[in-house]
Design a protein around this motif. Sequence first.
Motif, mmCIF file in Angstrom:
data_model
loop_
_atom_site.group_PDB
_atom_site.id
_atom_site.type_symbol
_atom_site.label_atom_id
_atom_site.label_comp_id
_atom_site.label_asym_id
_atom_site.label_seq_id
_atom_site.Cartn_x
_atom_site.Cartn_y
_atom_site.Cartn_z
ATOM 1 N N SER A 89 -9.405 -9.446 26.713
ATOM 2 C CA SER A 89 -9.851 -9.318 25.324
ATOM 3 C C SER A 89 -10.132 -7.855 24.973
ATOM 4 C CB SER A 89 -11.078 -10.200 25.062
ATOM 5 O OG SER A 89 -12.009 -10.037 26.083
ATOM 6 N N PHE A 90 -10.695 -7.111 25.926
ATOM 7 C CA PHE A 90 -10.914 -5.687 25.636
ATOM 8 C C PHE A 90 -9.583 -4.970 25.430
ATOM 9 C CE2 PHE A 90 -11.443 -1.271 27.045
ATOM 10 C CZ PHE A 90 -12.419 -0.872 26.155
ATOM 11 N N ALA A 91 -8.636 -5.246 26.335
ATOM 12 C CA ALA A 91 -7.331 -4.585 26.225
ATOM 13 C C ALA A 91 -6.631 -4.955 24.938
ATOM 14 C CB ALA A 91 -6.469 -4.941 27.432
ATOM 15 N N LEU B 762 -19.250 -5.444 24.541
ATOM 16 C CA LEU B 762 -19.718 -4.252 23.820
ATOM 17 C C LEU B 762 -18.540 -3.375 23.440
ATOM 18 C CD1 LEU B 762 -22.891 -2.875 25.635
ATOM 19 C CD2 LEU B 762 -22.648 -3.559 23.238
ATOM 20 N N GLY B 763 -17.601 -3.222 24.383
ATOM 21 C CA GLY B 763 -16.429 -2.406 24.117
ATOM 22 C C GLY B 763 -15.619 -2.961 22.961
ATOM 23 N N VAL B 764 -15.434 -4.269 22.970
ATOM 24 C CA VAL B 764 -14.676 -4.909 21.891
ATOM 25 C C VAL B 764 -15.376 -4.657 20.554
ATOM 26 C CG1 VAL B 764 -14.062 -7.157 20.934
ATOM 27 C CG2 VAL B 764 -13.660 -6.682 23.350
ATOM 28 N N TRP B 765 -16.683 -4.847 20.553
ATOM 29 C CA TRP B 765 -17.446 -4.679 19.314
ATOM 30 C C TRP B 765 -17.323 -3.233 18.823
ATOM 31 C CZ3 TRP B 765 -22.021 -1.816 18.350
ATOM 32 C CH2 TRP B 765 -22.640 -2.105 17.125
ATOM 33 N N ALA B 766 -17.462 -2.284 19.787
ATOM 34 C CA ALA B 766 -17.398 -0.875 19.404
ATOM 35 C C ALA B 766 -16.024 -0.527 18.853
ATOM 36 C CB ALA B 766 -17.720 0.000 20.620
ATOM 37 N N LEU B 767 -14.982 -1.067 19.493
ATOM 38 C CA LEU B 767 -13.625 -0.754 19.033
ATOM 39 C C LEU B 767 -13.387 -1.315 17.643
ATOM 40 C CD1 LEU B 767 -11.373 -1.269 22.168
ATOM 41 C CD2 LEU B 767 -11.624 0.802 20.816
ATOM 42 N N LEU B 768 -13.930 -2.496 17.390
ATOM 43 C CA LEU B 768 -13.716 -3.100 16.073
ATOM 44 C C LEU B 768 -14.459 -2.319 15.003
ATOM 45 C CD1 LEU B 768 -13.862 -6.904 16.950
ATOM 46 C CD2 LEU B 768 -11.870 -5.554 16.272
#
Lengths: 114, 780
Positions: A89-91, B762-768
């Motif tokens: 999901s991160f990628a 957290l990474g996903v949230w930050a990227l969005l």
Amino acid sequence: MELLLAVVVGGLYASGLYLMLRRSLVKLLLGLVLLGHAANLLIFSAGGVVRGEAPLVAPGEITPPPGAADPLPQALILTAIVIGFAVVSFAAVLARRVFEVTGTDDPAAMENGS
Amino acid sequence: MLSAMIAGLLVAAVLAPLAERRLGLWAAPVLAALPAAFAAVVLLNFPRGGGVALTEVRPWVTDLGAELAFALDGLAAVLALLVAGIGALILIYAGGYMAGKATRGRLLAYLLAFLAAMLGLVLADNVVTLFVFWEATSVVSFLLIGFDHHKGESRAAAVQALLVTGAGGLAMLAGLILAGQAASDLGLAGTEAWRISAWATVDLRQHPHYFPTLLLILAGAATKSAQWPFHFWLPGAMAAPTPVSALLHSATMVKAGVFLLARLSPHLGGTPEWGWLVTSAGVVTMLVGAGMALGQRDLKRILAYTTVSVLGTLTMLLGVGTELAVKSAVVLLVAHALYKAALFLVAGNVDHGTGTRDITALGGLARHLPWTFTAAVLAALSMAGAPPMFGFVGKELLYTSKLDLEALGAKLVIAAVIANIALVAAAGMVAVKPFLFRRREPPHPPHEAPASMLLGPLLLGLAGLFVGLVPATFDRTLGPAMAAAILGREVEMKLKLWHGLSVEALTVLVLSTVTVAGGVGLFLVLRRRMATARRLLEHASRVGPTRAFNASLAALPKAADRLSRLVQTPSLGRSLSVIIAATLSVAAPSLILLGRPSLPAGLTEVQLHEVALAVLILAGAAMAVVFPKRLAAVVALGLSGIGIALLFALFSAPDLAMTQIMVESLTVILLALLFAHLPPSPERSSRAERLGHALLAGAAGVVMALFVLVVVPGSFPPSTSEYFLAESFSAAHGRNVVNVILVDFRALDTLGEITVVALAGLGVWALLRLKLGNDRGGEP
């Protein structure tokens, strides 16, 4: 059955790696998911496969029945599935952002910092 | 006892800078008391004959054969006396030499650390102990050669010495391990197999690995003791301060290789291989060193090359290995340590008193540096092998030991005479040329060195005279004990200045006279023709190991650069291909060699619905590959994942099945949401590229399938799983063993896993939320 599992693992590895070699971030991601499946199945078969004998303790007993499946590879795989999902999901979000910034999902087009 | 004394020196090394700040000029003499005490302890416990006086064994990693084992036999005792005795004198000297310099404390610290390492090395009885101290001397030598680290030349010399001796040390380690394994093959049990003294009870020469063992250990000895073609680091090491050169690079550390040969000769020596390899390395080194010495103008470099020559002679003698040869090696080693350390200190005094070490700029100093000159003459006479010095006795014995041999003897004698003529001439250049003849104008007016810098050279020079006049001080005590330890049996020793009138004695006397006369003649010629000699040698050194070393040193980063360009391309696809291909090239052969993929015996039979499931999984994967539309491919991927979940369910893994179904659904939804609206990405690779990728991926698939078949027959050790199955309910009160493992037995792992997932979230949230670069701006 082990032979069949071997064929499935081999097939998953082959298709996953082939997808990762494509010049497309999306296909790279799909390949990553397949690769994860393949690795999980590999551990699963290495632990030895047993039909219908889950490692559960029946009410009134204190140990699972003899011949129950090995719980250790299952615990490992469970962790791997969840971590794999986090990574994918991160990628995926990263790939999406990259596309928004660069306007392409071709990694070769990003090589020179363009 | 022994290890405590070594540790004491190390502690002193740590405290040395502090002591220097507190005591100033008196720090060096006070610290010198430690090695002097060490020498006294060795003298008091001096082993008799071939025996061992003190032993000490402390367990370390006994499973691997590593112990801190020390033994004081004749060889160790004599070398320890030399190291500690000369070390004490040189500490005092260094105090005076570095007077007024801020780095004095550091130099004293390094010297003490070196003494600890070197004493540990000569006393070591266990191969691991030996190796550790061996490497320690290399490391301290590196620090000392690069002592003036603001000079590029010093740094380069330090790196060169470390690389050469370090590489040799690694080879030696491999050799020592082979020897230890051979000893345990031959019946020594446990740590006994790794104790050098215990090897006397087995015959390592009988073992099939004898020759590789010998080669590897010789590589270590040859690099450390500067044998050709590894000799070139030693002249470079002269970049170190003079006290260092005197201690490490003449009297003690460079003897470590010779020491190793002596230590192992009872166990590995005496074979034709040993004889040829060791003797020829020694002869070549002896001649090359002697020749090169004559073309130098720096006092210290002349001395360095003569050291190379003597180390070659010692190696040659140990290669010959007869009783006489070993005896003369013993005498030469001790005599050389005394006179060469003295000559280095003399060179240091000349440098200190005039500001230069260039012999063409020096002359007529005897009037100004009378005490230094006295020491120089004493040491140089011993070096030249003139009676009645210790060196004379050594040279006589050297010639005798060669004449003793039959066919080979004459050739070796001729080589030794040639080398010794050159050494006599070199002794003249170092000890006569700067002090006599016409006065030159050195950089600053010459003055004599202080007492602290005269004590060492004078004492060492007088020791050479004393042993020469009263050989009983050596041939009744130190000499036979050391020779006995090398030969592995009791020996008698008789040294004398005058051998009587037998034919053999007269031959030796004639050879000795020829040597001294030839050397003096050569010196007188060279004094006028120095420039010619230098030019000749410059031509000769164009080719040679130094060049090869520098060339390979330069080629290494270039090759690495080319290789990394090849495998680390900026292209993602190509990097991946390299990784896959590299993995396959390692995995495939080992699978075939080790695994012998075959169908395991107890195969579970296959049922029809399982085949259908397998087809579903593979078909999903195949569709994900071929479908050009992104959404279709994602759905096909989901199909494959659901198939795997069902497989888990069928084969007793309900938790996996549930997790897989949930994760698979989430993945499909996420990918569909993120990528549904992107424009389609066409196939961008050429047909040939696609074929290559397909072949590579296919090969990987085949290898992984074979891998499954090799590891499949329940290859995990069952004990962990059995524990979990047995204790899940009774210890952790859970009926689902997999869950209990995750939340109880391995709860910390799960905590780590949750952290990873949280960080990814957290990474996903930050990227969005991220607003990139130059778009719209405004909102944070």
